[in-house]
Design a protein around this motif. Structure first.
Motif, PDB file in Angstrom:
ATOM      1  N   LEU A   1       0.831  -1.201   0.000  1.00  0.00           N
ATOM      2  CA  LEU A   1       0.000   0.000   0.000  1.00  0.00           C
ATOM      3  C   LEU A   1       0.866   1.253   0.000  1.00  0.00           C
ATOM      4  O   LEU A   1       0.577   2.227  -0.709  1.00  0.00           O
ATOM      5  CB  LEU A   1      -0.926  -0.008   1.218  1.00  0.00           C
ATOM      6  N   ASP A   2       1.939   1.222   0.777  1.00  0.00           N
ATOM      7  CA  ASP A   2       2.854   2.368   0.813  1.00  0.00           C
ATOM      8  C   ASP A   2       3.466   2.612  -0.560  1.00  0.00           C
ATOM      9  O   ASP A   2       3.578   3.767  -1.011  1.00  0.00           O
ATOM     10  CB  ASP A   2       3.947   2.111   1.850  1.00  0.00           C
ATOM     11  N   SER A   3       3.838   1.542  -1.265  1.00  0.00           N
ATOM     12  CA  SER A   3       4.409   1.678  -2.603  1.00  0.00           C
ATOM     13  C   SER A   3       3.398   2.260  -3.577  1.00  0.00           C
ATOM     14  O   SER A   3       3.733   3.135  -4.392  1.00  0.00           O
ATOM     15  CB  SER A   3       4.891   0.307  -3.088  1.00  0.00           C
TER      16      SER A   3
ATOM     17  N   LEU B   1       1.153   9.562  -5.606  1.00  0.00           N
ATOM     18  CA  LEU B   1       1.598  10.929  -5.327  1.00  0.00           C
ATOM     19  C   LEU B   1       2.567  11.407  -6.410  1.00  0.00           C
ATOM     20  O   LEU B   1       2.487  12.545  -6.870  1.00  0.00           O
ATOM     21  CB  LEU B   1       2.265  10.989  -3.950  1.00  0.00           C
ATOM     22  N   GLU B   2       3.476  10.505  -6.797  1.00  0.00           N
ATOM     23  CA  GLU B   2       4.474  10.867  -7.813  1.00  0.00           C
ATOM     24  C   GLU B   2       3.811  11.225  -9.138  1.00  0.00           C
ATOM     25  O   GLU B   2       4.231  12.155  -9.829  1.00  0.00           O
ATOM     26  CB  GLU B   2       5.429   9.692  -7.995  1.00  0.00           C
ATOM     27  N   LYS B   3       2.762  10.494  -9.497  1.00  0.00           N
ATOM     28  CA  LYS B   3       2.096  10.711 -10.776  1.00  0.00           C
ATOM     29  C   LYS B   3       0.887  11.638 -10.664  1.00  0.00           C
ATOM     30  O   LYS B   3       0.167  11.852 -11.641  1.00  0.00           O
ATOM     31  CB  LYS B   3       1.659   9.365 -11.362  1.00  0.00           C
ATOM     32  N   GLU B   4       0.671  12.177  -9.465  1.00  0.00           N
ATOM     33  CA  GLU B   4      -0.427  13.120  -9.209  1.00  0.00           C
ATOM     34  C   GLU B   4      -1.775  12.528  -9.614  1.00  0.00           C
ATOM     35  O   GLU B   4      -2.599  13.169 -10.273  1.00  0.00           O
ATOM     36  CB  GLU B   4      -0.177  14.453  -9.934  1.00  0.00           C
ATOM     37  N   LEU B   5      -1.988  11.288  -9.192  1.00  0.00           N
ATOM     38  CA  LEU B   5      -3.246  10.601  -9.436  1.00  0.00           C
ATOM     39  C   LEU B   5      -4.051  10.511  -8.145  1.00  0.00           C
ATOM     40  O   LEU B   5      -3.560  10.824  -7.066  1.00  0.00           O
ATOM     41  CB  LEU B   5      -2.980   9.187  -9.972  1.00  0.00           C
ATOM     42  N   ALA B   6      -5.315  10.063  -8.271  1.00  0.00           N
ATOM     43  CA  ALA B   6      -6.201   9.855  -7.122  1.00  0.00           C
ATOM     44  C   ALA B   6      -6.285  11.113  -6.250  1.00  0.00           C
ATOM     45  O   ALA B   6      -6.099  11.067  -5.037  1.00  0.00           O
ATOM     46  CB  ALA B   6      -5.736   8.660  -6.299  1.00  0.00           C
ATOM     47  N   ALA B   7      -6.579  12.228  -6.903  1.00  0.00           N
ATOM     48  CA  ALA B   7      -6.655  13.501  -6.177  1.00  0.00           C
ATOM     49  C   ALA B   7      -8.049  13.787  -5.626  1.00  0.00           C
ATOM     50  O   ALA B   7      -8.296  14.850  -5.051  1.00  0.00           O
ATOM     51  CB  ALA B   7      -6.220  14.644  -7.084  1.00  0.00           C
ATOM     52  N   GLY B   8      -8.998  12.838  -5.843  1.00  0.00           N
ATOM     53  CA  GLY B   8     -10.355  13.042  -5.341  1.00  0.00           C
ATOM     54  C   GLY B   8     -10.397  13.156  -3.822  1.00  0.00           C
ATOM     55  O   GLY B   8      -9.502  12.664  -3.125  1.00  0.00           O
ATOM     56  N   ARG B   9     -11.431  13.778  -3.326  1.00  0.00           N
ATOM     57  CA  ARG B   9     -11.554  14.001  -1.893  1.00  0.00           C
ATOM     58  C   ARG B   9     -12.764  13.285  -1.316  1.00  0.00           C
ATOM     59  O   ARG B   9     -13.686  12.902  -2.037  1.00  0.00           O
ATOM     60  CB  ARG B   9     -11.652  15.500  -1.590  1.00  0.00           C
ATOM     61  N   TYR B  10     -12.753  13.139  -0.030  1.00  0.00           N
ATOM     62  CA  TYR B  10     -13.902  12.596   0.697  1.00  0.00           C
ATOM     63  C   TYR B  10     -15.124  13.449   0.381  1.00  0.00           C
ATOM     64  O   TYR B  10     -15.058  14.688   0.386  1.00  0.00           O
ATOM     65  CB  TYR B  10     -13.594  12.633   2.198  1.00  0.00           C
ATOM     66  N   ALA B  11     -16.242  12.794   0.074  1.00  0.00           N
ATOM     67  CA  ALA B  11     -17.471  13.525  -0.282  1.00  0.00           C
ATOM     68  C   ALA B  11     -18.654  12.932   0.474  1.00  0.00           C
ATOM     69  O   ALA B  11     -18.701  11.722   0.729  1.00  0.00           O
ATOM     70  CB  ALA B  11     -17.714  13.448  -1.788  1.00  0.00           C
ATOM     71  N   ASP B  12     -19.611  13.791   0.827  1.00  0.00           N
ATOM     72  CA  ASP B  12     -20.784  13.318   1.572  1.00  0.00           C
ATOM     73  C   ASP B  12     -22.038  14.073   1.138  1.00  0.00           C
ATOM     74  O   ASP B  12     -22.727  14.714   1.939  1.00  0.00           O
ATOM     75  CB  ASP B  12     -20.570  13.454   3.079  1.00  0.00           C
TER      76      ASP B  12
ATOM     77  N   HIS C   1     -11.812   2.187  -2.041  1.00  0.00           N
ATOM     78  CA  HIS C   1     -12.066   1.306  -3.188  1.00  0.00           C
ATOM     79  C   HIS C   1     -11.878   2.059  -4.505  1.00  0.00           C
ATOM     80  O   HIS C   1     -11.272   1.541  -5.450  1.00  0.00           O
ATOM     81  CB  HIS C   1     -13.492   0.747  -3.117  1.00  0.00           C
ATOM     82  N   ASN C   2     -12.394   3.284  -4.563  1.00  0.00           N
ATOM     83  CA  ASN C   2     -12.252   4.096  -5.774  1.00  0.00           C
ATOM     84  C   ASN C   2     -10.781   4.390  -6.066  1.00  0.00           C
ATOM     85  O   ASN C   2     -10.350   4.423  -7.222  1.00  0.00           O
ATOM     86  CB  ASN C   2     -13.031   5.405  -5.631  1.00  0.00           C
ATOM     87  N   THR C   3     -10.025   4.615  -4.993  1.00  0.00           N
ATOM     88  CA  THR C   3      -8.602   4.905  -5.159  1.00  0.00           C
ATOM     89  C   THR C   3      -7.871   3.715  -5.776  1.00  0.00           C
ATOM     90  O   THR C   3      -7.045   3.871  -6.683  1.00  0.00           O
ATOM     91  CB  THR C   3      -7.964   5.264  -3.804  1.00  0.00           C
ATOM     92  N   ILE C   4      -8.169   2.507  -5.278  1.00  0.00           N
ATOM     93  CA  ILE C   4      -7.537   1.306  -5.823  1.00  0.00           C
ATOM     94  C   ILE C   4      -7.911   1.117  -7.288  1.00  0.00           C
ATOM     95  O   ILE C   4      -7.076   0.745  -8.127  1.00  0.00           O
ATOM     96  CB  ILE C   4      -7.922   0.066  -4.999  1.00  0.00           C
ATOM     97  N   GLU C   5      -9.168   1.372  -7.627  1.00  0.00           N
ATOM     98  CA  GLU C   5      -9.587   1.257  -9.031  1.00  0.00           C
ATOM     99  C   GLU C   5      -8.823   2.236  -9.913  1.00  0.00           C
ATOM    100  O   GLU C   5      -8.392   1.902 -11.016  1.00  0.00           O
ATOM    101  CB  GLU C   5     -11.092   1.506  -9.143  1.00  0.00           C
ATOM    102  N   GLN C   6      -8.635   3.471  -9.417  1.00  0.00           N
ATOM    103  CA  GLN C   6      -7.876   4.458 -10.187  1.00  0.00           C
ATOM    104  C   GLN C   6      -6.399   4.069 -10.293  1.00  0.00           C
ATOM    105  O   GLN C   6      -5.709   4.450 -11.248  1.00  0.00           O
ATOM    106  CB  GLN C   6      -8.005   5.834  -9.538  1.00  0.00           C
ATOM    107  N   ALA C   7      -5.927   3.312  -9.298  1.00  0.00           N
ATOM    108  CA  ALA C   7      -4.510   2.933  -9.276  1.00  0.00           C
ATOM    109  C   ALA C   7      -4.216   1.717 -10.139  1.00  0.00           C
ATOM    110  O   ALA C   7      -3.038   1.384 -10.350  1.00  0.00           O
ATOM    111  CB  ALA C   7      -4.078   2.643  -7.837  1.00  0.00           C
ATOM    112  N   GLU C   8      -5.248   1.056 -10.666  1.00  0.00           N
ATOM    113  CA  GLU C   8      -5.034  -0.197 -11.389  1.00  0.00           C
ATOM    114  C   GLU C   8      -3.985  -0.085 -12.499  1.00  0.00           C
ATOM    115  O   GLU C   8      -3.134  -0.974 -12.642  1.00  0.00           O
ATOM    116  CB  GLU C   8      -6.353  -0.708 -11.966  1.00  0.00           C
ATOM    117  N   PRO C   9      -3.946   0.992 -13.289  1.00  0.00           N
ATOM    118  CA  PRO C   9      -2.928   1.078 -14.356  1.00  0.00           C
ATOM    119  C   PRO C   9      -1.491   1.142 -13.848  1.00  0.00           C
ATOM    120  O   PRO C   9      -0.557   0.885 -14.615  1.00  0.00           O
ATOM    121  CB  PRO C   9      -3.303   2.373 -15.100  1.00  0.00           C
TER     122      PRO C   9
END
Length: 390
Positions: free
Chosen positions: A218-220, A226-237, A262-270
């Motif tokens: 997970l740390d990797s 962070l390096e690729k500036e992905l998964a920048a979405g925020r908590y939403a309610d 879960h959304n973050t992992i999906e975005q990280a799949e590539p």
């Protein structure tokens, strides 16, 4: 499918029936085996400053289960009793390239999963105590006789004896027991308790396979996001309900957080293959200085061409970890925690650059048909992954 150490099992049957499931004793896995290294040779390695080693004394002068970390010295060996101690040396497969042949029968398991060949020498009654490991290991008896006791079920949260420098189980129940002679081998899945005791002066070769933890992986992934500036979405309610207790984190908030992850992992799949490749090829801290000894200035393709045509050959550094993958028509070579991309026309050379033990003139003639692959080889040489063999 190749036979698995003369057991009558295929390699795939071993993986299906035993790998990470249950122990397996293999009599004469290496027929008529004679250790290619002597106890004195091993002691010499343990005295080297750049080689990771330990000495474990069950009844040391400073207390029970005394651990001395290398480099060891003549004084360390001169004070030892005749029995009840063990010397262990890590990464012997890297320090002694002539032992690489011992790894060949295990190459049906991905090389990036393998950690090292650790060799231990124990005097009579020598042991490191009953313990568990978080990784798969093959224990080859190389000299003498060792008794092995193994538990019946994996232990994921072991209770340890407090106050020791070694991790010894507070309780150990034996389900199976064997004496291993030279050439016999025991496979142990992760978390199975085991206790090996030398019946005579003996040597054991331990082929260990790494398994990164959830937090490590997970740390990797997070670092690469962070390096690729992905998964920048925020908590939403947007479905928020008026709260009577404004400081409470309620169940719906926790569910939203789970969905965010879960959304973050999906975005990280590539990038998952890249994150894993960079992680599993990181250089051990104990090998870092040795891995840097072959660093050179960046050579040109023309300079490589001249070196090859005058008889030079490249050898792959054993102190560097390599892996490769192909995702979405992009090839990636991983070395020492770094990732290098090759496009569709060049990634056919990934096995040559990452799997070969040597690169010859004939290999170079193929590689240089792709300028991208040739330039990558220049870079790998400058970073010590490949070096000119004598």
């Amino acid at each position: 499918m190749a036979d698995f150490f003369n057991t009558g099992l295929t390699q795939q049957q071993f993986l299906d029936e035993y790998w990470q499931k249950k122990p397996l004793l293999i009599r004469q896995a290496f027929t008529d085996f004679e250790s290619p290294i002597s106890p004195d040779d091993l002691a010499g390695l343990a005295c080297e400053a750049d080689i990771e080693s330990r000495l474990i004394e069950e009844n040391g002068s400073d207390g029970s289960w005394q651990v001395s970390h290398g480099p060891l010295s003549d004084d360390d060996f001169n004070r030892l009793p005749k029995t009840h101690w063990t010397m262990l040396v890590q990464d012997v497969d890297k320090h002694l390239p002539e032992l690489q042949y011992l790894l060949d029968p295990f190459r049906f398991i991905p090389d990036w999963r393998r950690d090292d060949l650790m060799i231990s020498y124990a005097t009579e009654h020598g042991t490191v105590g009953p313990h568990t490991d978080g990784y798969d290991v093959f224990l080859l008896q190389a000299m003498g006789t060792r008794n092995w006791k193994v538990g019946g079920q994996p232990i994921h949260n072991p209770e340890l004896i407090d106050g020791l420098d070694v991790q010894i189980l507070a309780e150990f129940d034996t389900a199976q027991e064997w004496d291993l002679q030279a050439g016999d081998m025991l496979y142990l899945p992760p978390h199975f308790a085991h206790h090996g005791v030398a019946r005579t002066d003996c040597m054991t070769f331990s082929f260990g396979f790494r398994a990164p933890s959830q937090t490590d992986v997970l740390d990797s992934v997070i670092n690469l996001l962070l390096e690729k500036e992905l998964a920048a979405g925020r908590y939403a309610d947007a479905d928020l309900v008026a709260s009577a207790q404004p400081h409470q984190i309620d169940k719906s908030a926790v569910e939203r957080l789970k969905q965010l992850l879960h959304n973050t992992i999906e975005q990280a799949e590539p990038i998952l293959a890249e994150a894993l490749g960079k992680f599993v090829t990181e250089t051990k801290s104990s090998l870092a200085s040795l891995s840097e000894e072959t660093w050179t200035d960046l050579a040109t393709i023309e300079e490589l061409d001249e070196s090859f045509t005058t008889g030079g050959e490249l050898a792959r550094s054993l102190y560097h970890r390599f892996a490769w993958s192909i995702e979405a028509n992009v090839g990636m070579l991983f070395m020492a925690g770094e990732a290098y991309e090759l496009d569709e026309e060049a990634y056919e050379f990934l096995p040559l650059l990452a799997e070969n033990s040597v690169i010859t003139l004939a290999d170079w003639q193929r590689i240089k048909t792709s300028s991208q692959s040739a330039e990558l080889l220049c870079q790998l040489i400058s970073e010590g992954g490949w070096y000119w063999a004598d």
